[in-house]
Scaffold this motif. Structure first.
Motif, PDB file in Angstrom:
ATOM      1  N   GLY A   1       0.802  -1.212   0.000  1.00 32.38           N
ATOM      2  CA  GLY A   1       0.000   0.000   0.000  1.00 32.38           C
ATOM      3  C   GLY A   1       0.838   1.267   0.000  1.00 32.38           C
ATOM      4  O   GLY A   1       1.929   1.312   0.563  1.00 32.38           O
ATOM      5  N   ARG A   2       0.284   2.315  -0.607  1.00 32.02           N
ATOM      6  CA  ARG A   2       0.967   3.598  -0.727  1.00 32.02           C
ATOM      7  C   ARG A   2       0.284   4.658   0.127  1.00 32.02           C
ATOM      8  O   ARG A   2      -0.896   4.559   0.431  1.00 32.02           O
ATOM      9  N   GLU A   3       1.024   5.690   0.477  1.00 35.81           N
ATOM     10  CA  GLU A   3       0.461   6.802   1.245  1.00 35.81           C
ATOM     11  C   GLU A   3      -0.686   7.439   0.468  1.00 35.81           C
ATOM     12  O   GLU A   3      -0.576   7.704  -0.730  1.00 35.81           O
ATOM     13  N   GLY A   4      -1.790   7.673   1.169  1.00 36.84           N
ATOM     14  CA  GLY A   4      -2.929   8.336   0.562  1.00 36.84           C
ATOM     15  C   GLY A   4      -3.781   7.464  -0.334  1.00 36.84           C
ATOM     16  O   GLY A   4      -4.753   7.950  -0.922  1.00 36.84           O
ATOM     17  N   GLU A   5      -3.462   6.177  -0.444  1.00 37.27           N
ATOM     18  CA  GLU A   5      -4.235   5.288  -1.296  1.00 37.27           C
ATOM     19  C   GLU A   5      -5.605   5.043  -0.663  1.00 37.27           C
ATOM     20  O   GLU A   5      -5.694   4.599   0.482  1.00 37.27           O
ATOM     21  N   PRO A   6      -6.699   5.334  -1.376  1.00 39.86           N
ATOM     22  CA  PRO A   6      -8.030   5.175  -0.781  1.00 39.86           C
ATOM     23  C   PRO A   6      -8.363   3.714  -0.551  1.00 39.86           C
ATOM     24  O   PRO A   6      -8.127   2.860  -1.411  1.00 39.86           O
ATOM     25  N   TYR A   7      -8.925   3.430   0.632  1.00 37.87           N
ATOM     26  CA  TYR A   7      -9.261   2.046   0.964  1.00 37.87           C
ATOM     27  C   TYR A   7     -10.270   2.065   2.106  1.00 37.87           C
ATOM     28  O   TYR A   7     -10.005   2.633   3.170  1.00 37.87           O
ATOM     29  N   GLU A   8     -11.417   1.415   1.900  1.00 47.17           N
ATOM     30  CA  GLU A   8     -12.449   1.335   2.940  1.00 47.17           C
ATOM     31  C   GLU A   8     -12.503  -0.083   3.482  1.00 47.17           C
ATOM     32  O   GLU A   8     -12.991  -1.003   2.833  1.00 47.17           O
ATOM     33  N   GLY A   9     -11.973  -0.280   4.680  1.00 47.87           N
ATOM     34  CA  GLY A   9     -11.975  -1.600   5.299  1.00 47.87           C
ATOM     35  C   GLY A   9     -13.365  -1.988   5.766  1.00 47.87           C
ATOM     36  O   GLY A   9     -14.162  -1.127   6.159  1.00 47.87           O
ATOM     37  N   ILE A  10     -13.656  -3.278   5.736  1.00 47.78           N
ATOM     38  CA  ILE A  10     -14.977  -3.748   6.154  1.00 47.78           C
ATOM     39  C   ILE A  10     -15.187  -3.445   7.637  1.00 47.78           C
ATOM     40  O   ILE A  10     -14.454  -3.914   8.497  1.00 47.78           O
ATOM     41  N   GLY A  11     -16.201  -2.630   7.924  1.00 55.23           N
ATOM     42  CA  GLY A  11     -16.518  -2.267   9.294  1.00 55.23           C
ATOM     43  C   GLY A  11     -15.511  -1.352   9.957  1.00 55.23           C
ATOM     44  O   GLY A  11     -15.606  -1.086  11.161  1.00 55.23           O
ATOM     45  N   ARG A  12     -14.533  -0.845   9.196  1.00 59.02           N
ATOM     46  CA  ARG A  12     -13.466  -0.032   9.775  1.00 59.02           C
ATOM     47  C   ARG A  12     -13.414   1.376   9.194  1.00 59.02           C
ATOM     48  O   ARG A  12     -12.649   2.213   9.664  1.00 59.02           O
ATOM     49  N   GLY A  13     -14.185   1.646   8.148  1.00 59.74           N
ATOM     50  CA  GLY A  13     -14.112   2.937   7.495  1.00 59.74           C
ATOM     51  C   GLY A  13     -12.810   3.068   6.720  1.00 59.74           C
ATOM     52  O   GLY A  13     -12.194   2.078   6.327  1.00 59.74           O
ATOM     53  N   LEU A  14     -12.388   4.305   6.486  1.00 53.44           N
ATOM     54  CA  LEU A  14     -11.157   4.530   5.733  1.00 53.44           C
ATOM     55  C   LEU A  14      -9.969   3.986   6.513  1.00 53.44           C
ATOM     56  O   LEU A  14      -9.803   4.260   7.694  1.00 53.44           O
ATOM     57  N   LEU A  15      -9.140   3.197   5.829  1.00 43.80           N
ATOM     58  CA  LEU A  15      -8.009   2.531   6.461  1.00 43.80           C
ATOM     59  C   LEU A  15      -6.723   2.973   5.779  1.00 43.80           C
ATOM     60  O   LEU A  15      -6.647   2.988   4.549  1.00 43.80           O
ATOM     61  N   ASN A  16      -5.738   3.353   6.578  1.00 43.17           N
ATOM     62  CA  ASN A  16      -4.432   3.725   6.047  1.00 43.17           C
ATOM     63  C   ASN A  16      -3.660   2.457   5.713  1.00 43.17           C
ATOM     64  O   ASN A  16      -3.122   1.792   6.598  1.00 43.17           O
ATOM     65  N   ILE A  17      -3.597   2.102   4.423  1.00 37.77           N
ATOM     66  CA  ILE A  17      -2.948   0.855   4.029  1.00 37.77           C
ATOM     67  C   ILE A  17      -1.495   1.055   3.598  1.00 37.77           C
ATOM     68  O   ILE A  17      -0.857   0.103   3.126  1.00 37.77           O
ATOM     69  N   ALA A  18      -0.957   2.260   3.778  1.00 36.43           N
ATOM     70  CA  ALA A  18       0.454   2.474   3.447  1.00 36.43           C
ATOM     71  C   ALA A  18       1.313   1.500   4.248  1.00 36.43           C
ATOM     72  O   ALA A  18       1.202   1.420   5.470  1.00 36.43           O
ATOM     73  N   GLY A  19       2.142   0.717   3.558  1.00 42.72           N
ATOM     74  CA  GLY A  19       2.993  -0.242   4.240  1.00 42.72           C
ATOM     75  C   GLY A  19       2.332  -1.575   4.534  1.00 42.72           C
ATOM     76  O   GLY A  19       2.952  -2.423   5.165  1.00 42.72           O
ATOM     77  N   LEU A  20       1.102  -1.761   4.075  1.00 38.92           N
ATOM     78  CA  LEU A  20       0.433  -3.055   4.231  1.00 38.92           C
ATOM     79  C   LEU A  20       0.483  -3.820   2.911  1.00 38.92           C
ATOM     80  O   LEU A  20       0.310  -3.232   1.843  1.00 38.92           O
TER      81      LEU A  20
ATOM     82  N   SER B   1      -7.611  -6.158   6.841  1.00 34.93           N
ATOM     83  CA  SER B   1      -9.035  -6.009   6.527  1.00 34.93           C
ATOM     84  C   SER B   1      -9.245  -6.036   5.024  1.00 34.93           C
ATOM     85  O   SER B   1      -8.471  -5.422   4.280  1.00 34.93           O
ATOM     86  N   ASP B   2     -10.298  -6.718   4.589  1.00 40.85           N
ATOM     87  CA  ASP B   2     -10.687  -6.654   3.186  1.00 40.85           C
ATOM     88  C   ASP B   2     -11.508  -5.394   2.945  1.00 40.85           C
ATOM     89  O   ASP B   2     -11.905  -4.686   3.877  1.00 40.85           O
ATOM     90  N   ASN B   3     -11.771  -5.114   1.667  1.00 38.38           N
ATOM     91  CA  ASN B   3     -12.440  -3.881   1.277  1.00 38.38           C
ATOM     92  C   ASN B   3     -13.951  -4.075   1.203  1.00 38.38           C
ATOM     93  O   ASN B   3     -14.442  -5.128   0.785  1.00 38.38           O
ATOM     94  N   GLU B   4     -14.685  -3.038   1.595  1.00 37.01           N
ATOM     95  CA  GLU B   4     -16.147  -3.070   1.516  1.00 37.01           C
ATOM     96  C   GLU B   4     -16.623  -3.366   0.095  1.00 37.01           C
ATOM     97  O   GLU B   4     -17.636  -4.042  -0.102  1.00 37.01           O
ATOM     98  N   ARG B   5     -15.882  -2.884  -0.890  1.00 34.82           N
ATOM     99  CA  ARG B   5     -16.332  -2.986  -2.279  1.00 34.82           C
ATOM    100  C   ARG B   5     -16.496  -4.419  -2.757  1.00 34.82           C
ATOM    101  O   ARG B   5     -17.364  -4.710  -3.588  1.00 34.82           O
ATOM    102  N   THR B   6     -15.669  -5.329  -2.266  1.00 38.07           N
ATOM    103  CA  THR B   6     -15.695  -6.709  -2.765  1.00 38.07           C
ATOM    104  C   THR B   6     -16.069  -7.715  -1.677  1.00 38.07           C
ATOM    105  O   THR B   6     -15.792  -8.904  -1.801  1.00 38.07           O
ATOM    106  N   LYS B   7     -16.714  -7.251  -0.615  1.00 42.47           N
ATOM    107  CA  LYS B   7     -17.025  -8.148   0.497  1.00 42.47           C
ATOM    108  C   LYS B   7     -18.141  -9.124   0.140  1.00 42.47           C
ATOM    109  O   LYS B   7     -18.976  -8.878  -0.739  1.00 42.47           O
ATOM    110  N   MET B   8     -18.155 -10.248   0.834  1.00 43.55           N
ATOM    111  CA  MET B   8     -19.203 -11.251   0.677  1.00 43.55           C
ATOM    112  C   MET B   8     -20.455 -10.820   1.439  1.00 43.55           C
ATOM    113  O   MET B   8     -20.367 -10.204   2.499  1.00 43.55           O
ATOM    114  N   THR B   9     -21.613 -11.151   0.880  1.00 42.01           N
ATOM    115  CA  THR B   9     -22.895 -10.874   1.512  1.00 42.01           C
ATOM    116  C   THR B   9     -23.752 -12.139   1.423  1.00 42.01           C
ATOM    117  O   THR B   9     -23.336 -13.158   0.867  1.00 42.01           O
TER     118      THR B   9
END
Length: 221
Positions: free
Chosen positions: A133-152, A167-175
């Motif tokens: 992950g890069r600084e400022g890269e947008p990422y919405e973790g499931i149930g976590r809101g915006l997540l800083n993934i820089a270095g992940l 955490s996986d992303n809300e966009r591709t989560k299972m329902t």
């Protein structure tokens, strides 16, 4: 789905091996039998592990080591495999989400690997690339809101990040409507036999609890 391991992951973890389980499945809100298995494993871990000793599980120790190599504090952004076991050791029950999510959590606890669980029909494109992950890269973790993934470590599809060990992303989560799944077992310990065993266990859980034939396993490195 094509899965590419980037050079930047190769640099911090040259022995990385992953396994992808792709299958059709029928989700449900709850499975009593599955939760009996989760309860039995939880009781077993409480009888013989501590919050310190769990860090010595090879899969967890290796993931923590890669976090540090990527520049992330694993005690602040815990890998999911560790976070699940730690929650159990604290005397708490795992969150009950749905059968597909719950069986992924059981496999993650059993083997210590952080496992991505995705609705495969929600990906953009036919390729996933594992990078950092890069600084400022947008990422919405499931149930976590915006997540800083820089270095992940992060899997990206054509649109962006979809999964990290935290955490996986809300966009591709299972329902409950999910019928096409992709599970990714992240073997930062480089133990191909254990990674494949975990993938086979996921297939078994899918057969027993999600009306699936178990699908296929593809290893990648």
């Amino acid at each position: 789905m094509n899965i590419i391991v980037s050079d930047e992951i190769e640099t911090v973890c040259p022995g990385f091996v992953g396994a992808a389980v792709e299958a059709t499945a029928q989700n449900s809100g709850h499975s009593d039998a599955l939760w009996q298995e989760i309860g039995a494993l939880s009781a077993d871990y409480r009888s013989r592990l501590t919050p310190e000793s769990l860090k010595q599980m090879p899969a967890i120790e290796a993931t923590r080591r890669v976090y540090r190599a990527c520049g992330k504090d694993p005690s602040r952004y815990r890998p999911s495999g560790e976070a699940l076991v730690r929650r159990v050791l604290q005397g708490k029950e795992l969150y009950r989400i749905d059968t597909l999510v719950d069986l992924v959590n059981l496999a993650s606890m059993a083997y210590g690997y952080s496992i991505g669980g995705f609705d495969a029909d929600k990906f953009c494109g036919d390729t996933l690339t594992l990078g950092i992950g890069r600084e400022g890269e947008p990422y919405e973790g499931i149930g976590r809101g915006l997540l800083n993934i820089a270095g992940l470590p992060v899997y990206r599809d054509a649109k962006g990040g979809v999964g990290t060990p935290t955490s996986d992303n809300e966009r591709t989560k299972m329902t409950l409507e999910t019928t096409h799944v992709l599970f990714l077992v992240n073997g930062y310990d480089g133990d191909s036999k254990q990674v494949e065993a975990c993938a086979s266990y996921l297939q078994d859980l899918l057969r027993r609890y999600a009306g699936s034939d178990g699908g296929t396993i593809t290893t990648y490195r």
